[in-house]
Design an enzyme around this catalytic site. Structure first.
Site, PDB file in Angstrom:
ATOM      1  N   ASP A   4       0.721  -1.335  -0.191  1.00 57.05           N
ATOM      2  CA  ASP A   4      -0.182   0.167  -0.385  1.00 57.05           C
ATOM      3  C   ASP A   4       0.649   1.508   0.325  1.00 57.05           C
ATOM      4  O   ASP A   4       1.648   1.509   0.260  1.00 57.05           O
ATOM      5  CB  ASP A   4      -0.710  -0.194   1.142  1.00 57.05           C
ATOM      6  CG  ASP A   4      -1.779   0.656   0.592  1.00 57.05           C
ATOM      7  OD1 ASP A   4      -2.477   1.759   0.284  1.00 57.05           O
ATOM      8  OD2 ASP A   4      -2.209   1.270   2.011  1.00 57.05           O
ATOM      9  N   ASN A  27       1.479   3.454  -3.052  1.00 58.60           N
ATOM     10  CA  ASN A  27       2.044   3.463  -3.853  1.00 58.60           C
ATOM     11  C   ASN A  27       1.218   5.661  -4.751  1.00 58.60           C
ATOM     12  O   ASN A  27       2.244   5.761  -4.802  1.00 58.60           O
ATOM     13  CB  ASN A  27       1.287   2.764  -5.217  1.00 58.60           C
ATOM     14  CG  ASN A  27       2.238   1.352  -4.723  1.00 58.60           C
ATOM     15  OD1 ASN A  27       3.155   1.705  -4.319  1.00 58.60           O
ATOM     16  ND2 ASN A  27       1.426   0.650  -5.649  1.00 58.60           N
ATOM     17  N   GLY A  28      -0.263   5.420  -4.192  1.00 57.18           N
ATOM     18  CA  GLY A  28      -0.641   7.024  -4.785  1.00 57.18           C
ATOM     19  C   GLY A  28      -0.224   8.056  -3.322  1.00 57.18           C
ATOM     20  O   GLY A  28      -0.008   9.178  -4.677  1.00 57.18           O
ATOM     21  N   ARG A  29      -0.225   7.551  -2.561  1.00 57.97           N
ATOM     22  CA  ARG A  29       0.663   8.760  -1.676  1.00 57.97           C
ATOM     23  C   ARG A  29       2.046   8.917  -2.059  1.00 57.97           C
ATOM     24  O   ARG A  29       2.987  10.121  -1.875  1.00 57.97           O
ATOM     25  CB  ARG A  29       0.646   8.448   0.166  1.00 57.97           C
ATOM     26  CG  ARG A  29      -1.018   8.783   0.574  1.00 57.97           C
ATOM     27  CD  ARG A  29      -1.567   7.987   0.974  1.00 57.97           C
ATOM     28  NE  ARG A  29      -1.393   6.732   1.189  1.00 57.97           N
ATOM     29  CZ  ARG A  29      -1.373   5.538   2.197  1.00 57.97           C
ATOM     30  NH1 ARG A  29      -1.227   6.090   3.729  1.00 57.97           N
ATOM     31  NH2 ARG A  29      -1.811   4.692   2.064  1.00 57.97           N
ATOM     32  N   HIS A  71       2.698   3.524  -8.996  1.00 58.35           N
ATOM     33  CA  HIS A  71       2.039   1.850  -8.957  1.00 58.35           C
ATOM     34  C   HIS A  71       3.537   1.481 -10.226  1.00 58.35           C
ATOM     35  O   HIS A  71       3.563   0.516  -9.607  1.00 58.35           O
ATOM     36  CB  HIS A  71       0.807   1.842  -9.356  1.00 58.35           C
ATOM     37  CG  HIS A  71      -0.438   1.882  -9.068  1.00 58.35           C
ATOM     38  ND1 HIS A  71      -0.659   1.816  -7.302  1.00 58.35           N
ATOM     39  CD2 HIS A  71      -1.008   3.352 -10.089  1.00 58.35           C
ATOM     40  CE1 HIS A  71      -1.786   2.274  -6.900  1.00 58.35           C
ATOM     41  NE2 HIS A  71      -2.542   2.814  -8.376  1.00 58.35           N
ATOM     42  N   THR A 106     -10.670  -6.456  -4.520  1.00 55.33           N
ATOM     43  CA  THR A 106     -12.639  -6.592  -5.663  1.00 55.33           C
ATOM     44  C   THR A 106     -13.412  -5.280  -4.820  1.00 55.33           C
ATOM     45  O   THR A 106     -13.387  -5.493  -5.645  1.00 55.33           O
ATOM     46  CB  THR A 106     -13.594  -7.748  -4.936  1.00 55.33           C
ATOM     47  OG1 THR A 106     -13.147  -7.706  -3.456  1.00 55.33           O
ATOM     48  CG2 THR A 106     -12.676  -9.762  -5.344  1.00 55.33           C
ATOM     49  N   TRP A 114     -11.617  -1.530  -7.260  1.00 54.22           N
ATOM     50  CA  TRP A 114     -12.678  -1.370  -9.163  1.00 54.22           C
ATOM     51  C   TRP A 114     -13.170  -0.062  -9.318  1.00 54.22           C
ATOM     52  O   TRP A 114     -14.107   0.523 -10.481  1.00 54.22           O
ATOM     53  CB  TRP A 114     -13.592  -2.569  -9.401  1.00 54.22           C
ATOM     54  CG  TRP A 114     -13.284  -3.977  -9.766  1.00 54.22           C
ATOM     55  CD1 TRP A 114     -13.172  -4.860  -8.970  1.00 54.22           C
ATOM     56  CD2 TRP A 114     -12.811  -4.368 -11.103  1.00 54.22           C
ATOM     57  NE1 TRP A 114     -12.942  -5.922 -10.141  1.00 54.22           N
ATOM     58  CE2 TRP A 114     -12.146  -5.198 -10.840  1.00 54.22           C
ATOM     59  CE3 TRP A 114     -12.400  -3.411 -12.809  1.00 54.22           C
ATOM     60  CZ2 TRP A 114     -12.356  -6.344 -11.828  1.00 54.22           C
ATOM     61  CZ3 TRP A 114     -11.754  -4.164 -13.412  1.00 54.22           C
ATOM     62  CH2 TRP A 114     -11.632  -6.222 -13.582  1.00 54.22           C
ATOM     63  N   LEU A 163      10.984 -20.018  -4.579  1.00 53.95           N
ATOM     64  CA  LEU A 163       9.656 -19.647  -4.228  1.00 53.95           C
ATOM     65  C   LEU A 163       8.344 -19.848  -4.827  1.00 53.95           C
ATOM     66  O   LEU A 163       8.510 -19.725  -6.133  1.00 53.95           O
ATOM     67  CB  LEU A 163      10.350 -18.731  -4.205  1.00 53.95           C
ATOM     68  CG  LEU A 163       9.698 -17.152  -3.777  1.00 53.95           C
ATOM     69  CD1 LEU A 163       9.202 -16.888  -2.465  1.00 53.95           C
ATOM     70  CD2 LEU A 163       9.669 -16.072  -4.254  1.00 53.95           C
ATOM     71  N   ARG A 219       2.009  -4.937   6.215  1.00 57.87           N
ATOM     72  CA  ARG A 219       0.997  -3.738   5.310  1.00 57.87           C
ATOM     73  C   ARG A 219       2.134  -2.564   5.472  1.00 57.87           C
ATOM     74  O   ARG A 219       2.598  -1.977   6.003  1.00 57.87           O
ATOM     75  CB  ARG A 219      -0.487  -3.428   6.090  1.00 57.87           C
ATOM     76  CG  ARG A 219      -0.462  -1.991   4.976  1.00 57.87           C
ATOM     77  CD  ARG A 219      -2.671  -2.303   5.542  1.00 57.87           C
ATOM     78  NE  ARG A 219      -2.989  -1.672   4.154  1.00 57.87           N
ATOM     79  CZ  ARG A 219      -4.320  -1.623   4.113  1.00 57.87           C
ATOM     80  NH1 ARG A 219      -4.722  -1.884   4.458  1.00 57.87           N
ATOM     81  NH2 ARG A 219      -4.429  -0.760   2.813  1.00 57.87           N
ATOM     82  N   ARG A 252      -5.433  -2.054   8.814  1.00 59.08           N
ATOM     83  CA  ARG A 252      -6.373  -2.553   8.475  1.00 59.08           C
ATOM     84  C   ARG A 252      -6.040  -3.388   7.501  1.00 59.08           C
ATOM     85  O   ARG A 252      -4.956  -3.734   7.168  1.00 59.08           O
ATOM     86  CB  ARG A 252      -6.979  -1.499   8.123  1.00 59.08           C
ATOM     87  CG  ARG A 252      -7.046  -0.494   7.224  1.00 59.08           C
ATOM     88  CD  ARG A 252      -7.911   0.361   6.259  1.00 59.08           C
ATOM     89  NE  ARG A 252      -8.449   1.016   5.484  1.00 59.08           N
ATOM     90  CZ  ARG A 252      -7.654   2.325   5.561  1.00 59.08           C
ATOM     91  NH1 ARG A 252      -7.812   2.555   6.835  1.00 59.08           N
ATOM     92  NH2 ARG A 252      -8.015   3.058   4.657  1.00 59.08           N
ATOM     93  N   ILE A 253      -7.189  -4.612   7.598  1.00 65.00           N
ATOM     94  CA  ILE A 253      -6.916  -5.778   6.664  1.00 65.00           C
ATOM     95  C   ILE A 253      -7.044  -5.503   4.869  1.00 65.00           C
ATOM     96  O   ILE A 253      -6.932  -6.302   4.204  1.00 65.00           O
ATOM     97  CB  ILE A 253      -6.997  -6.891   7.237  1.00 65.00           C
ATOM     98  CG1 ILE A 253      -6.124  -8.040   7.173  1.00 65.00           C
ATOM     99  CG2 ILE A 253      -8.309  -7.432   7.499  1.00 65.00           C
ATOM    100  CD1 ILE A 253      -4.779  -7.844   7.638  1.00 65.00           C
TER     101      ILE A 253
HETATM  102  C1  IPE Z   1      -5.218  -2.814  -0.413  1.00 72.31           C
HETATM  103  O1  IPE Z   1      -4.825  -1.110  -0.232  1.00 72.31           O
HETATM  104  C2  IPE Z   1      -5.479  -3.605  -1.676  1.00 72.31           C
HETATM  105  C3  IPE Z   1      -4.236  -3.663  -2.275  1.00 72.31           C
HETATM  106  C4  IPE Z   1      -2.940  -2.958  -2.137  1.00 72.31           C
HETATM  107  C5  IPE Z   1      -4.467  -4.396  -3.641  1.00 72.31           C
HETATM  108  P1  IPE Z   1      -6.014  -0.045  -0.728  1.00 72.31           P
HETATM  109  O2  IPE Z   1      -5.907   1.285  -0.817  1.00 72.31           O
HETATM  110  O3  IPE Z   1      -7.070  -0.377  -2.226  1.00 72.31           O
HETATM  111  O4  IPE Z   1      -6.560   0.035   0.641  1.00 72.31           O
HETATM  112  P2  IPE Z   1      -8.091   1.098   2.098  1.00 72.31           P
HETATM  113  O5  IPE Z   1      -8.799   1.190   0.965  1.00 72.31           O
HETATM  114  O6  IPE Z   1      -6.562   1.854   2.314  1.00 72.31           O
HETATM  115  O7  IPE Z   1      -8.635  -0.236   2.587  1.00 72.31           O
HETATM  116  C1  IPE Z   2      -1.863   0.182  -3.558  1.00 70.51           C
HETATM  117  O1  IPE Z   2      -1.682   1.517  -3.317  1.00 70.51           O
HETATM  118  C2  IPE Z   2      -1.988   0.010  -4.333  1.00 70.51           C
HETATM  119  C3  IPE Z   2      -3.778  -0.548  -4.920  1.00 70.51           C
HETATM  120  C4  IPE Z   2      -3.507  -0.505  -4.442  1.00 70.51           C
HETATM  121  C5  IPE Z   2      -3.601  -1.572  -6.270  1.00 70.51           C
HETATM  122  P1  IPE Z   2      -2.422   2.584  -3.080  1.00 70.51           P
HETATM  123  O2  IPE Z   2      -2.869   2.894  -5.344  1.00 70.51           O
HETATM  124  O3  IPE Z   2      -4.061   1.955  -2.668  1.00 70.51           O
HETATM  125  O4  IPE Z   2      -1.676   4.250  -2.960  1.00 70.51           O
HETATM  126  P2  IPE Z   2      -2.331   5.078  -1.734  1.00 70.51           P
HETATM  127  O5  IPE Z   2      -3.399   4.386  -0.700  1.00 70.51           O
HETATM  128  O6  IPE Z   2      -3.496   6.010  -2.487  1.00 70.51           O
HETATM  129  O7  IPE Z   2      -1.717   5.727  -0.860  1.00 70.51           O
HETATM  130 MG    MG Z   3      -3.838   2.325  -0.604  1.00 70.48          MG
END
Ligand code: IPE
Ligand code: IPE
Ligand code: MG
Length: 235
Positions: A14, A16-18, A31, A60, A63, A125, A180, A186-187
């Site tokens: 988690d 990548n966006g930030r 990403h 899931t 999307w 692996l 994480r 969170r899960i």
């Molecule tokens: C969980 O991350 C899914 C993946 C890393 C593929 P999200 O960014 O989608 O989860 P939330 O929205 O913060 O719970």
């Molecule tokens: C995890 O990074 C990758 C996927 C969920 C596909 P995010 O895209 O959720 O990055 P944040 O949480 O917005 O920083």
């Molecule tokens: Mg995220």
């Protein structure tokens, strides 16, 4: 004391966006950087002797994101499979893609199947990519498989061991450690059945920056855990 290496590590990749936002880049750049980082973590997993590595690549619920981002993620995954399969083979990595087929394009499903086949005999692996994966979907799918199983006596009570056999990957042992990145506690619908007694490790580091040193810190933290499974420790 010798370091215990978990046999199965599962990672929620988690942040990548930030990561991208902090650098003034578009989310998709994050990403891409995340996919590059995965290679580093795969390499280190082999070095450490991890047997199974599961990574959460697309849930899931993902999307719900803007169409452009979803499309970018699908393309990135498809490109990863094409461009990395030879390297994975050289490294002795067997690939499994785990999740639902619903909503995934036929061309991508075909590529997944071909790549899995190409790497099916590798065994150093087991690299399991949770893609279009949801823990509740997995459990729901399992229940439906149980209901549809003609070999089962209708109405016969089921045991936990039997339920486990209807999950997507019954041959993979439960993860001992779930990591994480990016600081969320969170899960997010990851491996709900399998993580009943997994150790959980959260780091503030964003996934693209989660390097070998950070990975080793997680394993070190795992080594300090007192795993009681509901029992008591011998004094
Ligand atoms: C969980 O991350 C899914 C993946 C890393 C593929 P999200 O960014 O989608 O989860 P939330 O929205 O913060 O719970
Ligand atoms: C995890 O990074 C990758 C996927 C969920 C596909 P995010 O895209 O959720 O990055 P944040 O949480 O917005 O920083
Ligand atoms: Mg995220």
């Amino acid at each position: 004391m010798e370091l215990k290496i978990p046999k199965h590590i599962a990672i929620i990749m988690d942040g990548n966006g930030r990561w991208a936002k902090n650098k003034g880049k578009i989310r998709l750049e994050g990403h891409r950087a995340g996919a590059v980082n995965l290679e580093r973590i795969l390499e280190e997993s082999i070095k450490l002797g991890v047997k199974y590595l599961t990574v959460y690549a697309f849930s899931t619920e993902n999307w719900k994101r803007p169409e452009m981002e979803v499309k970018g993620l699908m393309e990135l995954f498809s490109g990863f499979l094409s461009s990395k399969k030879k390297t994975l083979k050289k490294q002795g990595i067997k690939l499994l893609v785990t999740g639902s087929k619903e909503g995934v394009s036929d061309s991508l499903l075909k590529k997944i199947e071909e790549t899995e086949k190409y790497l099916e005999n590798e065994e150093k692996l087991i690299f399991n990519i949770a893609f279009n994966y949801g823990g509740r979907k997995e459990i729901t799918d399992a229940i439906n498989k149980i209901l549809a199983d003609e070999k089962r006596e209708p109405g016969k009570p089921i045991t936990e061991e039997e339920v486990a056999k209807y999950m997507y990957r019954p041959d993979i042992p439960d993860p001992e450690l779930v990591i994480r990145t990016s600081g969320e506690f969170r899960i997010s619908n990851f491996l709900l059945w399998e993580i009943a007694y997994s150790e959980f490790y959260v780091t503030d580091v964003y996934w693209p920056d989660f390097d070998e040193e950070e990975y080793n810190k997680a394993i070190l933290s795992f080594n300090r855990r007192d795993r009681r499974y509901g029992g008591l420790n011998a004094e």
